[in-house]
Design a protein around this motif. Structure first.
Motif, PDB file in Angstrom:
ATOM      1  N   SER A 216     -31.396  29.245 -21.265  1.00 47.07           N
ATOM      2  CA  SER A 216     -30.218  29.735 -20.550  1.00 47.07           C
ATOM      3  C   SER A 216     -30.641  30.885 -19.655  1.00 47.07           C
ATOM      4  O   SER A 216     -31.498  31.691 -20.038  1.00 47.07           O
ATOM      5  CB  SER A 216     -29.140  30.254 -21.517  1.00 47.07           C
TER       6      SER A 216
ATOM      7  N   ARG B 227     -29.533  25.984 -18.994  1.00 52.45           N
ATOM      8  CA  ARG B 227     -28.120  26.290 -18.762  1.00 52.45           C
ATOM      9  C   ARG B 227     -28.024  27.449 -17.767  1.00 52.45           C
ATOM     10  O   ARG B 227     -28.776  28.420 -17.856  1.00 52.45           O
ATOM     11  CB  ARG B 227     -27.432  26.682 -20.075  1.00 52.45           C
TER      12      ARG B 227
ATOM     13  N   THR C 246     -18.710  24.166 -17.273  1.00 48.95           N
ATOM     14  CA  THR C 246     -19.261  23.347 -18.349  1.00 48.95           C
ATOM     15  C   THR C 246     -20.276  24.187 -19.127  1.00 48.95           C
ATOM     16  O   THR C 246     -20.623  25.289 -18.718  1.00 48.95           O
ATOM     17  CB  THR C 246     -19.964  22.090 -17.801  1.00 48.95           C
ATOM     18  N   ASP C 247     -20.772  23.626 -20.217  1.00 45.02           N
ATOM     19  CA  ASP C 247     -21.782  24.337 -20.991  1.00 45.02           C
ATOM     20  C   ASP C 247     -23.131  24.388 -20.277  1.00 45.02           C
ATOM     21  O   ASP C 247     -24.025  25.127 -20.683  1.00 45.02           O
ATOM     22  CB  ASP C 247     -21.963  23.667 -22.363  1.00 45.02           C
TER      23      ASP C 247
ATOM     24  N   ARG D  65     -21.854  27.257 -15.222  1.00 46.52           N
ATOM     25  CA  ARG D  65     -20.600  28.008 -15.243  1.00 46.52           C
ATOM     26  C   ARG D  65     -20.623  29.079 -14.160  1.00 46.52           C
ATOM     27  O   ARG D  65     -21.664  29.653 -13.851  1.00 46.52           O
ATOM     28  CB  ARG D  65     -20.384  28.683 -16.598  1.00 46.52           C
TER      29      ARG D  65
ATOM     30  N   MET E 278     -20.077  32.521 -25.235  1.00 48.82           N
ATOM     31  CA  MET E 278     -20.550  31.267 -25.824  1.00 48.82           C
ATOM     32  C   MET E 278     -21.149  31.490 -27.206  1.00 48.82           C
ATOM     33  O   MET E 278     -21.935  30.682 -27.693  1.00 48.82           O
ATOM     34  CB  MET E 278     -21.574  30.599 -24.895  1.00 48.82           C
TER      35      MET E 278
ATOM     36  N   ARG F 281     -21.192  28.733 -29.931  1.00 51.41           N
ATOM     37  CA  ARG F 281     -21.944  27.477 -29.839  1.00 51.41           C
ATOM     38  C   ARG F 281     -23.400  27.619 -29.412  1.00 51.41           C
ATOM     39  O   ARG F 281     -24.116  26.612 -29.361  1.00 51.41           O
ATOM     40  CB  ARG F 281     -21.235  26.491 -28.923  1.00 51.41           C
ATOM     41  N   LYS F 282     -23.866  28.810 -29.126  1.00 54.32           N
ATOM     42  CA  LYS F 282     -25.292  28.942 -28.823  1.00 54.32           C
ATOM     43  C   LYS F 282     -25.772  30.354 -29.141  1.00 54.32           C
ATOM     44  O   LYS F 282     -24.986  31.249 -29.454  1.00 54.32           O
ATOM     45  CB  LYS F 282     -25.595  28.573 -27.371  1.00 54.32           C
TER      46      LYS F 282
ATOM     47  N   LEU G 178     -25.290  24.263 -30.272  1.00 53.50           N
ATOM     48  CA  LEU G 178     -26.060  23.533 -29.280  1.00 53.50           C
ATOM     49  C   LEU G 178     -27.548  23.563 -29.603  1.00 53.50           C
ATOM     50  O   LEU G 178     -28.071  24.590 -30.053  1.00 53.50           O
ATOM     51  CB  LEU G 178     -25.804  24.113 -27.889  1.00 53.50           C
TER      52      LEU G 178
ATOM     53  N   ASP H 247     -30.214  21.542 -24.935  1.00 51.75           N
ATOM     54  CA  ASP H 247     -29.161  20.526 -25.077  1.00 51.75           C
ATOM     55  C   ASP H 247     -29.687  19.271 -25.768  1.00 51.75           C
ATOM     56  O   ASP H 247     -29.271  18.159 -25.480  1.00 51.75           O
ATOM     57  CB  ASP H 247     -28.580  20.168 -23.704  1.00 51.75           C
TER      58      ASP H 247
END
Length: 558
Positions: free
Chosen positions: A242, A268, A297-298, A301, A506, A509-510, A518, A547
Protein backbone atom coordinates in the motif's frame (compact mmCIF):
# COMPACT_ATOMS: atom_id res chain seq x y z
CA UNK A 1 -11.72 -25.49 1.12
CA UNK A 2 -7.94 -25.60 0.97
CA UNK A 3 -5.73 -22.53 1.17
CA UNK A 4 -4.20 -20.99 -1.95
CA UNK A 5 -0.93 -20.00 -0.25
CA UNK A 6 0.59 -21.17 3.02
CA UNK A 7 3.66 -19.57 4.54
CA UNK A 8 5.14 -21.66 7.34
CA UNK A 9 8.30 -22.12 9.37
CA UNK A 10 8.23 -18.37 9.87
CA UNK A 11 8.41 -15.73 12.55
CA UNK A 12 5.08 -14.11 11.78
CA UNK A 13 4.75 -10.66 13.35
CA UNK A 14 1.04 -10.16 12.89
CA UNK A 15 0.88 -6.60 14.34
CA UNK A 16 -2.29 -7.87 16.04
CA UNK A 17 -2.19 -7.17 19.77
CA UNK A 18 -4.45 -10.13 20.49
CA UNK A 19 -2.04 -12.56 18.83
CA UNK A 20 1.23 -10.76 18.08
CA UNK A 21 3.24 -13.69 16.71
CA UNK A 22 2.65 -17.07 15.10
CA UNK A 23 4.53 -19.63 13.01
CA UNK A 24 2.43 -19.72 9.88
CA UNK A 25 -0.28 -18.01 7.87
CA UNK A 26 -2.78 -19.26 5.29
CA UNK A 27 -4.24 -17.18 2.46
CA UNK A 28 -7.31 -18.00 0.38
CA UNK A 29 -8.45 -15.70 -2.37
CA UNK A 30 -7.64 -12.16 -1.25
CA UNK A 31 -8.03 -12.82 2.47
CA UNK A 32 -6.09 -14.24 5.36
CA UNK A 33 -7.72 -17.57 6.18
CA UNK A 34 -5.87 -18.44 9.36
CA UNK A 35 -2.78 -17.81 11.44
CA UNK A 36 -1.36 -20.32 13.85
CA UNK A 37 1.20 -23.05 14.40
CA UNK A 38 2.94 -24.82 11.54
CA UNK A 39 0.87 -27.94 12.13
CA UNK A 40 -2.44 -26.08 12.26
CA UNK A 41 -1.80 -24.14 9.06
CA UNK A 42 -0.22 -26.94 7.04
CA UNK A 43 -3.35 -28.98 7.72
CA UNK A 44 -5.19 -26.48 5.48
CA UNK A 45 -3.08 -27.37 2.43
CA UNK A 46 -4.57 -28.99 -0.63
CA UNK A 47 -3.07 -30.36 -3.85
CA UNK A 48 -2.98 -26.90 -5.47
CA UNK A 49 -1.73 -24.97 -2.44
CA UNK A 50 1.51 -23.09 -2.85
CA UNK A 51 3.57 -23.82 0.26
CA UNK A 52 6.28 -21.32 1.12
CA UNK A 53 8.97 -22.29 3.64
CA UNK A 54 10.17 -19.04 5.24
CA UNK A 55 13.18 -20.75 6.83
CA UNK A 56 12.63 -18.90 10.09
CA UNK A 57 12.49 -15.46 8.48
CA UNK A 58 10.11 -12.67 9.43
CA UNK A 59 6.69 -12.41 7.84
CA UNK A 60 4.80 -9.13 8.19
CA UNK A 61 1.74 -7.34 6.90
CA UNK A 62 2.81 -5.63 3.68
CA UNK A 63 4.52 -2.30 4.18
CA UNK A 64 2.37 0.83 3.89
CA UNK A 65 4.43 3.73 2.51
CA UNK A 66 2.51 6.66 3.98
CA UNK A 67 4.00 9.48 1.88
CA UNK A 68 5.41 9.21 -1.61
CA UNK A 69 5.02 10.43 -5.21
CA UNK A 70 4.42 7.51 -7.57
CA UNK A 71 4.58 9.27 -10.95
CA UNK A 72 7.66 11.36 -10.17
CA UNK A 73 9.33 8.40 -8.50
CA UNK A 74 8.58 6.15 -11.45
CA UNK A 75 10.09 8.67 -13.86
CA UNK A 76 13.18 9.06 -11.67
CA UNK A 77 14.01 5.36 -12.11
CA UNK A 78 15.18 6.18 -15.63
CA UNK A 79 17.01 9.41 -14.77
CA UNK A 80 20.54 10.07 -13.53
CA UNK A 81 20.96 9.54 -9.79
CA UNK A 82 23.55 11.74 -8.11
CA UNK A 83 23.05 10.11 -4.73
CA UNK A 84 26.40 10.11 -2.94
CA UNK A 85 28.17 12.13 -5.67
CA UNK A 86 30.53 14.75 -4.20
CA UNK A 87 32.77 17.33 -5.84
CA UNK A 88 32.87 19.01 -9.24
CA UNK A 89 34.94 16.30 -10.93
CA UNK A 90 32.64 13.48 -9.83
CA UNK A 91 29.57 15.50 -10.82
CA UNK A 92 31.08 16.29 -14.21
CA UNK A 93 31.89 12.66 -14.95
CA UNK A 94 28.45 11.44 -13.93
CA UNK A 95 26.63 14.02 -16.06
CA UNK A 96 28.84 13.59 -19.13
CA UNK A 97 28.59 9.80 -18.99
CA UNK A 98 24.81 10.00 -18.71
CA UNK A 99 24.61 12.48 -21.58
CA UNK A 100 26.73 10.25 -23.80
CA UNK A 101 24.52 7.25 -23.02
CA UNK A 102 21.31 9.21 -23.76
CA UNK A 103 21.98 11.25 -26.91
CA UNK A 104 18.32 11.71 -27.83
CA UNK A 105 16.83 13.06 -24.59
CA UNK A 106 15.36 16.55 -25.07
CA UNK A 107 16.34 17.48 -21.50
CA UNK A 108 18.95 15.77 -19.36
CA UNK A 109 17.60 15.37 -15.83
CA UNK A 110 19.47 14.35 -12.68
CA UNK A 111 18.07 13.57 -9.24
CA UNK A 112 19.31 13.71 -5.63
CA UNK A 113 21.99 16.38 -6.00
CA UNK A 114 22.46 17.56 -2.44
CA UNK A 115 22.86 21.24 -1.66
CA UNK A 116 26.56 20.82 -0.93
CA UNK A 117 27.38 18.64 -3.93
CA UNK A 118 30.28 20.97 -4.83
CA UNK A 119 31.46 21.75 -1.29
CA UNK A 120 30.22 22.90 2.10
CA UNK A 121 30.55 26.54 1.03
CA UNK A 122 30.04 26.77 -2.73
CA UNK A 123 26.49 26.83 -4.09
CA UNK A 124 25.81 25.48 -7.59
CA UNK A 125 25.20 28.02 -10.39
CA UNK A 126 24.55 27.73 -14.12
CA UNK A 127 28.20 28.60 -14.69
CA UNK A 128 29.31 25.40 -12.93
CA UNK A 129 26.88 23.38 -15.01
CA UNK A 130 27.94 25.10 -18.23
CA UNK A 131 31.50 23.94 -17.58
CA UNK A 132 30.16 20.38 -17.46
CA UNK A 133 27.72 20.51 -20.35
CA UNK A 134 26.81 23.64 -22.31
CA UNK A 135 25.46 22.28 -25.59
CA UNK A 136 22.46 20.37 -24.18
CA UNK A 137 19.84 21.56 -21.67
CA UNK A 138 20.49 20.10 -18.23
CA UNK A 139 18.46 20.21 -15.01
CA UNK A 140 19.32 18.64 -11.67
CA UNK A 141 17.08 18.37 -8.64
CA UNK A 142 17.95 18.59 -4.97
CA UNK A 143 16.77 15.54 -3.01
CA UNK A 144 13.77 17.47 -1.67
CA UNK A 145 12.62 18.47 -5.19
CA UNK A 146 11.97 21.99 -3.95
CA UNK A 147 15.18 23.30 -5.52
CA UNK A 148 16.75 22.58 -8.88
CA UNK A 149 19.68 23.93 -10.86
CA UNK A 150 19.75 24.45 -14.63
CA UNK A 151 22.48 25.30 -17.10
CA UNK A 152 22.29 28.39 -19.33
CA UNK A 153 20.85 26.56 -22.33
CA UNK A 154 18.01 25.13 -20.22
CA UNK A 155 17.22 28.55 -18.73
CA UNK A 156 17.20 30.14 -22.18
CA UNK A 157 15.04 27.44 -23.72
CA UNK A 158 12.67 27.67 -20.76
CA UNK A 159 12.36 31.42 -21.24
CA UNK A 160 13.53 32.33 -17.74
CA UNK A 161 17.13 33.41 -18.22
CA UNK A 162 15.97 36.97 -17.45
CA UNK A 163 13.83 35.86 -14.53
CA UNK A 164 10.08 36.15 -14.30
CA UNK A 165 7.11 36.32 -11.94
CA UNK A 166 6.64 32.84 -10.47
CA UNK A 167 4.31 33.66 -7.58
CA UNK A 168 4.46 33.63 -3.81
CA UNK A 169 6.93 31.19 -2.28
CA UNK A 170 8.73 30.54 -5.60
CA UNK A 171 11.91 32.14 -6.88
CA UNK A 172 14.18 32.28 -9.89
CA UNK A 173 17.40 33.27 -8.14
CA UNK A 174 19.07 36.11 -10.00
CA UNK A 175 22.79 36.78 -10.36
CA UNK A 176 24.65 40.06 -10.10
CA UNK A 177 24.68 40.24 -13.91
CA UNK A 178 20.90 40.58 -13.97
CA UNK A 179 20.40 37.07 -15.33
CA UNK A 180 19.16 33.92 -13.61
CA UNK A 181 22.06 32.28 -11.77
CA UNK A 182 20.71 28.76 -12.32
CA UNK A 183 19.05 28.07 -8.98
CA UNK A 184 15.30 27.56 -9.15
CA UNK A 185 13.26 27.44 -5.97
CA UNK A 186 9.91 25.66 -5.87
CA UNK A 187 7.66 24.27 -8.59
CA UNK A 188 6.61 27.43 -10.43
CA UNK A 189 10.24 28.36 -10.99
CA UNK A 190 11.30 24.84 -11.99
CA UNK A 191 8.39 24.01 -14.30
CA UNK A 192 9.43 26.10 -17.35
CA UNK A 193 12.56 23.96 -17.63
CA UNK A 194 11.16 20.63 -16.38
CA UNK A 195 8.34 20.75 -18.93
CA UNK A 196 10.92 20.34 -21.71
CA UNK A 197 11.66 16.79 -20.54
CA UNK A 198 10.68 13.51 -22.17
CA UNK A 199 7.40 13.39 -20.21
CA UNK A 200 6.64 17.07 -20.69
CA UNK A 201 6.79 17.46 -16.93
CA UNK A 202 3.47 15.66 -16.54
CA UNK A 203 4.78 13.74 -13.53
CA UNK A 204 4.94 16.96 -11.49
CA UNK A 205 1.53 18.39 -12.36
CA UNK A 206 -0.24 16.68 -9.46
CA UNK A 207 2.15 18.11 -6.91
CA UNK A 208 3.00 21.37 -8.68
CA UNK A 209 -0.16 22.86 -10.11
CA UNK A 210 -2.78 20.44 -8.87
CA UNK A 211 -4.00 20.29 -12.47
CA UNK A 212 -3.99 18.01 -15.48
CA UNK A 213 -2.04 18.18 -18.74
CA UNK A 214 -3.70 20.35 -21.37
CA UNK A 215 -3.17 17.81 -24.14
CA UNK A 216 -1.75 14.30 -24.15
CA UNK A 217 -1.44 12.12 -27.22
CA UNK A 218 -2.39 8.46 -27.15
CA UNK A 219 1.29 7.59 -27.47
CA UNK A 220 2.31 9.88 -24.60
CA UNK A 221 -0.36 8.45 -22.32
CA UNK A 222 0.70 4.90 -23.14
CA UNK A 223 4.28 5.88 -22.32
CA UNK A 224 3.21 7.38 -19.00
CA UNK A 225 1.29 4.24 -18.08
CA UNK A 226 4.34 2.12 -18.91
CA UNK A 227 6.45 4.31 -16.64
CA UNK A 228 3.90 3.98 -13.83
CA UNK A 229 3.87 0.20 -14.18
CA UNK A 230 7.64 0.12 -13.66
CA UNK A 231 7.28 2.23 -10.53
CA UNK A 232 4.48 0.04 -9.18
CA UNK A 233 6.55 -3.09 -9.79
CA UNK A 234 9.46 -1.45 -7.98
CA UNK A 235 7.22 -0.78 -4.98
CA UNK A 236 6.14 -4.43 -4.91
CA UNK A 237 9.77 -5.57 -5.05
CA UNK A 238 10.38 -3.68 -1.80
CA UNK A 239 7.55 -5.36 0.11
CA UNK A 240 5.16 -2.44 -0.30
CA UNK A 241 1.52 -3.43 -0.64
CA UNK A 242 0.00 0.00 0.00
CA UNK A 243 1.12 3.56 -0.54
CA UNK A 244 -0.40 6.93 0.08
CA UNK A 245 0.43 9.25 -2.76
CA UNK A 246 0.95 12.91 -1.91
CA UNK A 247 0.33 14.46 -5.28
CA UNK A 248 -2.96 14.02 -6.98
CA UNK A 249 -4.67 14.89 -10.22
CA UNK A 250 -7.29 13.24 -12.36
CA UNK A 251 -4.73 12.25 -14.99
CA UNK A 252 -2.84 10.03 -12.54
CA UNK A 253 -6.03 8.63 -11.05
CA UNK A 254 -7.43 7.62 -14.41
CA UNK A 255 -4.18 5.95 -15.49
CA UNK A 256 -4.01 3.97 -12.24
CA UNK A 257 -7.68 3.06 -12.64
CA UNK A 258 -6.96 1.77 -16.14
CA UNK A 259 -4.09 -0.37 -14.82
CA UNK A 260 -6.38 -1.79 -12.14
CA UNK A 261 -9.15 -2.59 -14.60
CA UNK A 262 -6.88 -4.16 -17.23
CA UNK A 263 -4.33 -6.16 -15.27
CA UNK A 264 -4.75 -5.22 -11.61
CA UNK A 265 -2.71 -2.84 -9.50
CA UNK A 266 0.11 -4.67 -7.69
CA UNK A 267 -0.09 -2.12 -4.86
CA UNK A 268 -3.04 -0.45 -3.16
CA UNK A 269 -3.11 3.30 -3.84
CA UNK A 270 -4.58 6.16 -1.86
CA UNK A 271 -4.45 9.56 -3.56
CA UNK A 272 -5.55 13.06 -2.59
CA UNK A 273 -7.22 15.99 -4.23
CA UNK A 274 -4.43 18.53 -4.37
CA UNK A 275 -5.64 21.97 -3.27
CA UNK A 276 -3.55 24.98 -4.31
CA UNK A 277 -3.78 28.51 -2.97
CA UNK A 278 -5.33 29.87 -6.18
CA UNK A 279 -8.20 27.37 -6.24
CA UNK A 280 -11.70 28.39 -5.10
CA UNK A 281 -13.04 26.77 -1.96
CA UNK A 282 -15.95 25.45 -4.01
CA UNK A 283 -13.56 22.99 -5.70
CA UNK A 284 -13.67 20.86 -2.57
CA UNK A 285 -17.35 20.06 -2.99
CA UNK A 286 -17.48 20.20 -6.79
CA UNK A 287 -14.29 18.22 -7.54
CA UNK A 288 -12.71 16.63 -4.47
CA UNK A 289 -15.95 15.17 -3.17
CA UNK A 290 -16.78 13.86 -6.66
CA UNK A 291 -13.40 12.16 -6.95
CA UNK A 292 -13.97 10.59 -3.55
CA UNK A 293 -17.17 8.95 -4.81
CA UNK A 294 -15.68 7.91 -8.14
CA UNK A 295 -12.52 6.28 -6.77
CA UNK A 296 -13.54 4.30 -3.71
CA UNK A 297 -12.29 0.72 -3.75
CA UNK A 298 -9.82 -1.19 -1.61
CA UNK A 299 -7.30 -0.90 -4.47
CA UNK A 300 -7.67 2.76 -5.48
CA UNK A 301 -9.09 5.49 -3.30
CA UNK A 302 -9.19 9.29 -3.42
CA UNK A 303 -10.52 10.41 -0.07
CA UNK A 304 -8.36 13.20 1.34
CA UNK A 305 -7.08 16.68 0.53
CA UNK A 306 -3.39 17.62 0.25
CA UNK A 307 -1.86 21.10 0.56
CA UNK A 308 1.51 22.80 0.90
CA UNK A 309 1.93 25.36 3.66
CA UNK A 310 5.62 26.08 3.00
CA UNK A 311 8.70 24.89 1.12
CA UNK A 312 12.03 23.65 2.47
CA UNK A 313 14.65 24.98 4.84
CA UNK A 314 17.63 24.69 2.51
CA UNK A 315 15.80 26.74 -0.11
CA UNK A 316 14.82 29.33 2.54
CA UNK A 317 11.15 28.71 1.72
CA UNK A 318 10.18 26.93 4.95
CA UNK A 319 8.22 29.03 7.44
CA UNK A 320 9.51 29.46 11.01
CA UNK A 321 8.13 31.06 14.14
CA UNK A 322 11.40 32.96 14.57
CA UNK A 323 13.95 34.13 12.03
CA UNK A 324 16.28 31.85 10.12
CA UNK A 325 19.49 31.69 12.14
CA UNK A 326 21.66 32.75 9.20
CA UNK A 327 19.25 35.36 7.82
CA UNK A 328 17.90 37.81 10.42
CA UNK A 329 14.59 39.33 9.42
CA UNK A 330 13.47 36.34 7.35
CA UNK A 331 10.98 33.77 8.66
CA UNK A 332 9.69 32.48 5.32
CA UNK A 333 6.38 33.17 3.62
CA UNK A 334 3.44 30.76 3.95
CA UNK A 335 1.65 29.62 0.81
CA UNK A 336 -1.76 30.04 2.43
CA UNK A 337 -2.94 32.79 4.72
CA UNK A 338 -4.24 31.61 8.07
CA UNK A 339 -7.77 32.59 7.06
CA UNK A 340 -7.59 30.73 3.74
CA UNK A 341 -6.16 27.56 5.22
CA UNK A 342 -8.62 27.51 8.12
CA UNK A 343 -11.43 27.70 5.57
CA UNK A 344 -10.00 24.80 3.52
CA UNK A 345 -9.49 22.58 6.56
CA UNK A 346 -12.95 23.34 7.88
CA UNK A 347 -14.70 22.73 4.55
CA UNK A 348 -12.77 19.55 3.71
CA UNK A 349 -13.52 18.08 7.12
CA UNK A 350 -17.18 19.11 6.81
CA UNK A 351 -17.30 17.09 3.60
CA UNK A 352 -15.78 14.09 5.40
CA UNK A 353 -12.30 14.37 3.90
CA UNK A 354 -9.16 14.42 6.07
CA UNK A 355 -6.44 16.94 5.26
CA UNK A 356 -2.70 16.34 4.87
CA UNK A 357 -0.42 19.37 4.81
CA UNK A 358 3.26 19.68 3.93
CA UNK A 359 4.72 21.77 6.78
CA UNK A 360 8.49 21.89 7.30
CA UNK A 361 9.14 24.84 9.60
CA UNK A 362 7.67 25.26 13.06
CA UNK A 363 5.75 28.33 11.86
CA UNK A 364 4.02 26.31 9.17
CA UNK A 365 3.33 23.47 11.60
CA UNK A 366 1.71 25.95 13.98
CA UNK A 367 -0.51 27.37 11.24
CA UNK A 368 -1.72 23.87 10.31
CA UNK A 369 -2.49 22.98 13.91
CA UNK A 370 -4.38 26.27 14.21
CA UNK A 371 -6.40 25.33 11.13
CA UNK A 372 -7.28 21.89 12.44
CA UNK A 373 -8.40 23.39 15.72
CA UNK A 374 -10.51 25.91 13.78
CA UNK A 375 -12.14 22.96 11.98
CA UNK A 376 -12.90 21.28 15.29
CA UNK A 377 -14.45 24.50 16.59
CA UNK A 378 -16.64 24.78 13.49
CA UNK A 379 -17.52 21.14 12.84
CA UNK A 380 -17.19 19.58 16.26
CA UNK A 381 -14.57 17.02 17.20
CA UNK A 382 -14.79 13.96 14.98
CA UNK A 383 -12.56 11.17 13.77
CA UNK A 384 -11.02 13.14 10.89
CA UNK A 385 -7.44 11.80 11.07
CA UNK A 386 -5.92 15.02 9.75
CA UNK A 387 -2.15 14.93 9.37
CA UNK A 388 0.95 17.06 9.02
CA UNK A 389 3.64 15.92 6.61
CA UNK A 390 7.35 16.14 7.49
CA UNK A 391 7.35 18.32 10.65
CA UNK A 392 11.07 18.92 10.36
CA UNK A 393 10.91 21.42 13.21
CA UNK A 394 8.16 21.72 15.81
CA UNK A 395 7.96 24.47 18.41
CA UNK A 396 7.97 22.98 21.92
CA UNK A 397 4.72 24.81 22.73
CA UNK A 398 2.99 22.94 19.90
CA UNK A 399 4.08 19.39 20.74
CA UNK A 400 1.08 18.62 23.03
CA UNK A 401 -1.34 19.96 20.41
CA UNK A 402 -0.89 16.90 18.19
CA UNK A 403 -2.52 14.65 20.77
CA UNK A 404 -5.21 17.11 21.83
CA UNK A 405 -6.27 17.84 18.25
CA UNK A 406 -5.85 14.25 17.05
CA UNK A 407 -3.34 15.35 14.41
CA UNK A 408 -1.21 12.58 12.90
CA UNK A 409 2.53 13.12 12.55
CA UNK A 410 3.64 11.82 9.13
CA UNK A 411 7.43 11.81 9.20
CA UNK A 412 10.42 10.59 7.19
CA UNK A 413 13.32 8.95 9.09
CA UNK A 414 15.41 9.26 5.92
CA UNK A 415 15.30 13.07 6.00
CA UNK A 416 17.38 14.25 8.98
CA UNK A 417 20.74 15.66 7.89
CA UNK A 418 23.34 13.01 8.63
CA UNK A 419 20.92 10.20 7.70
CA UNK A 420 20.62 8.43 4.35
CA UNK A 421 23.77 10.10 3.06
CA UNK A 422 22.49 13.66 3.55
CA UNK A 423 24.97 16.39 4.56
CA UNK A 424 24.60 18.30 7.82
CA UNK A 425 24.93 21.66 6.12
CA UNK A 426 23.44 24.05 5.30
CA UNK A 427 20.50 22.71 7.32
CA UNK A 428 22.00 22.94 10.81
CA UNK A 429 23.24 26.48 10.27
CA UNK A 430 19.96 27.63 8.76
CA UNK A 431 17.73 26.41 11.62
CA UNK A 432 20.22 27.42 14.33
CA UNK A 433 21.43 25.61 17.43
CA UNK A 434 18.38 26.44 19.55
CA UNK A 435 16.07 24.53 17.21
CA UNK A 436 18.18 21.37 17.01
CA UNK A 437 16.43 19.53 19.89
CA UNK A 438 13.04 20.05 18.23
CA UNK A 439 14.04 18.96 14.72
CA UNK A 440 12.81 15.61 13.35
CA UNK A 441 11.52 14.92 16.84
CA UNK A 442 9.46 11.82 16.15
CA UNK A 443 10.05 10.14 19.52
CA UNK A 444 9.30 13.39 21.32
CA UNK A 445 5.95 13.53 19.53
CA UNK A 446 5.20 9.84 20.17
CA UNK A 447 6.02 10.25 23.86
CA UNK A 448 3.61 13.22 23.95
CA UNK A 449 0.79 11.02 22.66
CA UNK A 450 0.93 11.74 18.93
CA UNK A 451 0.06 9.05 16.39
CA UNK A 452 2.89 8.60 13.89
CA UNK A 453 3.32 7.06 10.46
CA UNK A 454 6.58 6.69 8.56
CA UNK A 455 7.53 6.96 4.90
CA UNK A 456 10.34 8.07 2.62
CA UNK A 457 8.78 10.78 0.41
CA UNK A 458 10.19 8.94 -2.62
CA UNK A 459 11.77 10.11 -4.90
CA UNK A 460 13.00 12.66 -2.35
CA UNK A 461 14.63 9.78 -0.45
CA UNK A 462 15.34 6.17 -1.43
CA UNK A 463 12.16 4.09 -1.22
CA UNK A 464 13.17 0.80 0.50
CA UNK A 465 11.15 0.56 3.74
CA UNK A 466 13.83 -1.54 5.43
CA UNK A 467 16.33 1.30 4.98
CA UNK A 468 13.82 3.73 6.42
CA UNK A 469 13.19 1.43 9.39
CA UNK A 470 16.93 1.22 10.01
CA UNK A 471 17.21 5.02 9.91
CA UNK A 472 14.37 5.41 12.42
CA UNK A 473 16.12 3.06 14.82
CA UNK A 474 19.68 4.33 14.40
CA UNK A 475 19.20 8.11 14.31
CA UNK A 476 22.30 9.79 15.74
CA UNK A 477 21.95 13.10 17.62
CA UNK A 478 23.79 16.13 16.29
CA UNK A 479 25.08 16.99 19.77
CA UNK A 480 25.48 15.23 23.11
CA UNK A 481 22.73 17.24 24.76
CA UNK A 482 20.09 16.42 22.17
CA UNK A 483 17.25 14.01 22.98
CA UNK A 484 17.40 10.46 21.66
CA UNK A 485 14.76 10.19 18.91
CA UNK A 486 15.18 6.48 18.18
CA UNK A 487 12.08 4.31 18.30
CA UNK A 488 11.83 0.61 19.10
CA UNK A 489 11.41 -2.01 16.38
CA UNK A 490 7.79 -2.59 17.40
CA UNK A 491 6.97 1.12 17.26
CA UNK A 492 8.69 1.52 13.92
CA UNK A 493 7.02 -1.51 12.31
CA UNK A 494 3.63 -0.30 13.53
CA UNK A 495 4.29 3.08 11.90
CA UNK A 496 4.90 1.23 8.61
CA UNK A 497 1.98 -1.21 8.76
CA UNK A 498 -0.92 -1.09 11.21
CA UNK A 499 -1.00 2.65 11.81
CA UNK A 500 -0.79 3.38 8.09
CA UNK A 501 -3.96 1.34 7.59
CA UNK A 502 -5.64 3.19 10.44
CA UNK A 503 -4.81 6.55 8.87
CA UNK A 504 -6.61 5.37 5.72
CA UNK A 505 -9.72 4.24 7.67
CA UNK A 506 -8.87 0.67 6.67
CA UNK A 507 -7.85 -0.70 10.04
CA UNK A 508 -10.80 -3.10 9.90
CA UNK A 509 -9.30 -5.00 6.95
CA UNK A 510 -5.57 -4.43 6.53
CA UNK A 511 -2.36 -3.60 8.37
CA UNK A 512 -2.45 -6.74 10.52
CA UNK A 513 -2.44 -10.47 9.76
CA UNK A 514 -5.58 -12.02 11.16
CA UNK A 515 -8.41 -14.11 9.72
CA UNK A 516 -10.69 -12.15 7.42
CA UNK A 517 -8.20 -9.38 6.70
CA UNK A 518 -6.86 -8.62 3.25
CA UNK A 519 -4.04 -10.88 2.11
CA UNK A 520 -1.24 -8.31 2.02
CA UNK A 521 1.99 -9.97 3.14
CA UNK A 522 5.74 -9.57 2.88
CA UNK A 523 8.28 -12.32 3.57
CA UNK A 524 11.77 -11.09 4.44
CA UNK A 525 15.13 -12.74 3.80
CA UNK A 526 15.89 -13.07 7.50
CA UNK A 527 14.66 -12.46 11.03
CA UNK A 528 14.30 -8.74 11.62
CA UNK A 529 14.10 -9.20 15.40
CA UNK A 530 17.50 -10.88 15.64
CA UNK A 531 19.14 -8.50 13.16
CA UNK A 532 21.08 -5.56 14.59
CA UNK A 533 19.30 -2.28 13.90
CA UNK A 534 22.23 -1.02 11.83
CA UNK A 535 21.97 -4.11 9.60
CA UNK A 536 18.23 -4.14 8.96
CA UNK A 537 18.67 -2.60 5.51
CA UNK A 538 20.75 -5.66 4.57
CA UNK A 539 17.57 -7.72 4.74
CA UNK A 540 15.36 -7.79 1.67
CA UNK A 541 11.85 -8.87 0.70
CA UNK A 542 11.79 -12.27 -1.00
CA UNK A 543 8.04 -12.51 -1.52
CA UNK A 544 5.35 -9.84 -1.69
CA UNK A 545 1.65 -10.67 -1.82
CA UNK A 546 -1.01 -8.01 -2.37
CA UNK A 547 -4.71 -8.86 -2.38
CA UNK A 548 -3.78 -12.54 -2.41
CA UNK A 549 -1.73 -12.16 -5.59
CA UNK A 550 2.03 -12.66 -5.69
CA UNK A 551 3.37 -9.31 -6.89
CA UNK A 552 7.07 -10.01 -6.32
CA UNK A 553 8.97 -13.27 -5.98
CA UNK A 554 12.73 -13.29 -5.60
CA UNK A 555 12.78 -17.05 -6.16
CA UNK A 556 15.52 -18.96 -4.41
CA UNK A 557 13.42 -22.05 -3.84
CA UNK A 558 10.97 -20.48 -1.42
Amino acid sequence: MSADIIIHNATVLTMDDDRPRTEAVALTGNRVTAVGSNAEILALAGPQTRIVDANGATVLPGFNEAHMHIFGGSVSLGELSLFGVKGFDALSKAVRDYAAAHPDLPLLVAQTADYTILSETERVTRHHLDRIIADRPFLMFAPDHHTAWANTMALEMGGIIKGGDVGVGNEIVMGEDGLANGELRETNAIRPVASMGATGGRESLGVGTGGDPAHVTTEERAGDIAVLKKGLAYCASLGITSFQNMDGNLYQLEMLDEIEKTEGLPVRVRMPYHMKNFMPLSDLEEKAAAWKKRFDTDKLRCNFVKLFMDGVTEGETAVFVDDYAHKPGWKGEPLFSAEAFNAVATEANRLGMPVAVHAIGDGAVRMVLDGYEASIAANGKSDMRNRIEHIEVVHPDDIPRFATSGTIASMQPTHPPGSAGLPLEPYLTYIGRERWPHAFAWKTLVDAGATIVFATDWPVSPLPPLSCIRDAMTRQPWADDMPDQRLSLTETLAAYTRTGAWVEYMEDRKGVLKPGYLADVVVLSGNIETTAAADIADLSPVLTICDGRVTFDAGGGR
